[in-house]
Write an enzyme that holds these catalytic residues in place. Sequence first.
Site, PDB file in Angstrom:
ATOM      1  N   LYS A 171     -12.731  -2.311  -4.703  1.00  0.00           N
ATOM      2  CA  LYS A 171     -12.142  -3.356  -3.857  1.00  0.00           C
ATOM      3  C   LYS A 171     -12.957  -3.452  -2.570  1.00  0.00           C
ATOM      4  CE  LYS A 171      -9.162  -3.581  -0.621  1.00  0.00           C
ATOM      5  NZ  LYS A 171      -9.857  -4.614   0.197  1.00  0.00           N
ATOM      6  N   GLU A 246     -15.143   8.738   3.348  1.00  0.00           N
ATOM      7  CA  GLU A 246     -16.227   8.546   4.333  1.00  0.00           C
ATOM      8  C   GLU A 246     -15.626   7.723   5.461  1.00  0.00           C
ATOM      9  OE1 GLU A 246     -19.064   9.804   4.279  1.00  0.00           O
ATOM     10  OE2 GLU A 246     -19.538  10.254   2.189  1.00  0.00           O
ATOM     11  N   CYS A 280     -21.512   3.233  11.025  1.00  0.00           N
ATOM     12  CA  CYS A 280     -20.750   4.448  11.303  1.00  0.00           C
ATOM     13  C   CYS A 280     -21.620   5.554  11.871  1.00  0.00           C
ATOM     14  CB  CYS A 280     -20.034   4.894  10.040  1.00  0.00           C
ATOM     15  SG  CYS A 280     -21.121   4.895   8.627  1.00  0.00           S
ATOM     16  N   GLU A 379     -14.030   5.008  18.537  1.00  0.00           N
ATOM     17  CA  GLU A 379     -15.093   4.217  17.932  1.00  0.00           C
ATOM     18  C   GLU A 379     -15.029   2.784  18.468  1.00  0.00           C
ATOM     19  OE1 GLU A 379     -16.773   4.320  13.380  1.00  0.00           O
ATOM     20  OE2 GLU A 379     -14.660   3.998  13.660  1.00  0.00           O
TER      21      GLU A 379
HETATM   22  P1  NAD Z   1     -10.773  -0.315   7.428  1.00  0.00           P
HETATM   23  O1  NAD Z   1     -10.337   1.106   7.350  1.00  0.00           O
HETATM   24  O2  NAD Z   1      -9.979  -1.254   8.236  1.00  0.00           O
HETATM   25  O3  NAD Z   1     -10.853  -0.949   5.965  1.00  0.00           O
HETATM   26  C1  NAD Z   1     -11.619  -0.361   4.955  1.00  0.00           C
HETATM   27  C2  NAD Z   1     -11.093  -0.813   3.607  1.00  0.00           C
HETATM   28  O4  NAD Z   1      -9.780  -0.282   3.428  1.00  0.00           O
HETATM   29  C3  NAD Z   1     -10.980  -2.324   3.429  1.00  0.00           C
HETATM   30  O5  NAD Z   1     -11.418  -2.663   2.133  1.00  0.00           O
HETATM   31  C4  NAD Z   1      -9.478  -2.571   3.555  1.00  0.00           C
HETATM   32  O6  NAD Z   1      -9.050  -3.703   2.830  1.00  0.00           O
HETATM   33  C5  NAD Z   1      -8.937  -1.308   2.936  1.00  0.00           C
HETATM   34  N1  NAD Z   1      -7.549  -0.964   3.294  1.00  0.00           N
HETATM   35  C6  NAD Z   1      -6.872  -1.279   4.427  1.00  0.00           C
HETATM   36  N2  NAD Z   1      -5.622  -0.793   4.357  1.00  0.00           N
HETATM   37  C7  NAD Z   1      -5.492  -0.154   3.175  1.00  0.00           C
HETATM   38  C8  NAD Z   1      -4.446   0.566   2.535  1.00  0.00           C
HETATM   39  N3  NAD Z   1      -3.245   0.717   3.104  1.00  0.00           N
HETATM   40  N4  NAD Z   1      -4.668   1.105   1.313  1.00  0.00           N
HETATM   41  C9  NAD Z   1      -5.883   0.967   0.726  1.00  0.00           C
HETATM   42  N5  NAD Z   1      -6.908   0.295   1.279  1.00  0.00           N
HETATM   43  C10 NAD Z   1      -6.723  -0.254   2.496  1.00  0.00           C
HETATM   44  O7  NAD Z   1     -12.299  -0.240   7.889  1.00  0.00           O
HETATM   45  P2  NAD Z   1     -13.266  -1.456   8.214  1.00  0.00           P
HETATM   46  O8  NAD Z   1     -12.792  -1.991   9.520  1.00  0.00           O
HETATM   47  O9  NAD Z   1     -13.427  -2.322   7.042  1.00  0.00           O
HETATM   48  O10 NAD Z   1     -14.675  -0.689   8.415  1.00  0.00           O
HETATM   49  C11 NAD Z   1     -15.053  -0.087   9.581  1.00  0.00           C
HETATM   50  C12 NAD Z   1     -14.803   1.417   9.514  1.00  0.00           C
HETATM   51  O11 NAD Z   1     -15.501   1.990   8.405  1.00  0.00           O
HETATM   52  C13 NAD Z   1     -15.345   2.128  10.727  1.00  0.00           C
HETATM   53  O12 NAD Z   1     -14.391   3.098  11.136  1.00  0.00           O
HETATM   54  C14 NAD Z   1     -16.600   2.818  10.215  1.00  0.00           C
HETATM   55  O13 NAD Z   1     -16.995   3.934  10.932  1.00  0.00           O
HETATM   56  C15 NAD Z   1     -16.222   3.147   8.820  1.00  0.00           C
HETATM   57  N6  NAD Z   1     -17.412   3.325   7.977  1.00  0.00           N
HETATM   58  C16 NAD Z   1     -17.738   4.599   7.577  1.00  0.00           C
HETATM   59  C17 NAD Z   1     -18.867   4.812   6.795  1.00  0.00           C
HETATM   60  C18 NAD Z   1     -19.232   6.210   6.334  1.00  0.00           C
HETATM   61  O14 NAD Z   1     -20.084   6.340   5.482  1.00  0.00           O
HETATM   62  N7  NAD Z   1     -18.601   7.235   6.863  1.00  0.00           N
HETATM   63  C19 NAD Z   1     -19.650   3.735   6.390  1.00  0.00           C
HETATM   64  C20 NAD Z   1     -19.293   2.452   6.799  1.00  0.00           C
HETATM   65  C21 NAD Z   1     -18.153   2.258   7.594  1.00  0.00           C
END
Ligand code: NAD
Length: 492
Positions: A171, A246, A280, A379
């Site tokens: 997803k 991650e 990230c 962040e």
């Molecule tokens: P987010 O946590 O808001 O969303 C990530 C995903 O989770 C989306 O697909 C969203 O639809 C889904 N999601 C939201 N609520 C959910 C739930 N209750 N159950 C299941 N899925 C759910 O993050 P974002 O804003 O899309 O991305 C930014 C974040 O991602 C930043 O914190 C960044 O640091 C992190 N990130 C980490 C890495 C890594 O490798 N560690 C890489 C890229 C981004």
Amino acid sequence: MHQYIGGERRAASTGESLEVLDPSTDETLETVTLAGPDDVDAAVAAARDAFEEWSRATPLERSTVLARAAALLDERAEDLARLESRQAGKPIRLAREFDVPGTVDNTAFFAGAARRLDGLASGEYSGEHTSSIRREPVGVVGSIAPWNYPLQMAAWKVLPAVAAGNTIVLKPAEITPLSALPFAEAFTEAGAPPGVVNVVTGSGPVAGEHLVAHRDVAMTSFTGSTAVGRRVMATAAATGKRVHLELGGKAPFVVFDDADLEAAVHGAVAATLINAGQDCTAAARAIVHRSVLEEFVRGVADLYAQVRIGPTADEATDLGPLSSRAHQAKVAGMVERARGYATVVCGGAAPTGELARGSYYAPTLVTDVPLGSELWTDEVFGPVLAVVPFDEDDEAIRLANDTEFGLAASAWTRDTYRAGRAGREIAAGCVWVNDHIPIISEMPHGGYKSSGFGKDMSAYSFEDYTAVKHVMHDITGEAHKAWHRTIFTLPG
Ligand code: NAD
């Protein structure tokens, strides 16, 4: 149609949809139907049906599919780069030179790695049995990806899973679902049985949550924010499934007094502005020796002033927009609040004129940042660098570790002992020395502390996407085994 299930595009069953916007202009790129629980169920069923055939495919068969998929993605590189650039607000240079080639190379890497899925030694450890170790796929994997690198995140989730013989339902994030679809299709075209790679485009709280909670999903892999990651882990606990997380980062960038300052200044600009800071591992906290602080701040501010902010399709653009208006407001809010307790040296505003059409934000440098303040601990995920001074090496390491996160860090020094100490003592999944950002397919990416656990890329990710099985063969052929007397003795 935006659900890719069992090797076919389908419309979602909900009738609900979401407009995917180009953050350069706020124009609609495409209207995507939103998956509901029924669509997730159909995708999981397709993945479950494909599992038996795919998990029994030989390493060569899986490797051949992945190698063909890499070639197909490479042929389509320009189209993928344009799509990725538009949906995620990436300057076209970044999409062309980083996102797409990185994805192609990862796919090629896992084509090779699929043939090296070794178990450990086999041998007669008891003297009466031959033991061997098998690495087996876990089953259906449900993966959830963020919006910052939609194509690369899809690759990081899908590749180790399918190379190891699992099937997957991915997803993507709500606002960037478009490139995951042609990515998934490339595997079916390359010869993977339909259902090996499925994509559901839906919201986190509905489709994401249902996928994580699903009883037929054996493992959840999630990349995203720490807050949602924790919720995902709690949801997954109800079915006791394996979790791979991650999460966020707040990378320290430590500049010692003996550093090549020109390299550190250039490194800081690249490491804060990549993907508009929505990375990230982006440098977020510059920890700079007091003796070089002024020169470092002046150097970074001078280069920030020369950065070309502009639309993503323009070859000359260095810095594109943030991913959405909501995210732009979040970044701007954090910087506005910082004005109350720190010094905003440059940036700190959205550009005006033509660029007001998109969610742009100027490169921003903030000094006099108090430890414990929001800008130091949370962040931002934008082109914003907080700077603090230090006097002693011990203090630099302490400041680097003064965070709940532990994804990445860098140390800038010409002193090999300082570099060695930083590599050992900074608690992060990756510590660069005299650089910050480069990643390669052969090396693992993953966090410490609240940045999560589990590795993406590299052969290490197989450990997360496989189950280890011990198979033990009796080699004596004796019906009455010596060890039975410990349990029972026959009369007479
Ligand atoms: P987010 O946590 O808001 O969303 C990530 C995903 O989770 C989306 O697909 C969203 O639809 C889904 N999601 C939201 N609520 C959910 C739930 N209750 N159950 C299941 N899925 C759910 O993050 P974002 O804003 O899309 O991305 C930014 C974040 O991602 C930043 O914190 C960044 O640091 C992190 N990130 C980490 C890495 C890594 O490798 N560690 C890489 C890229 C981004």
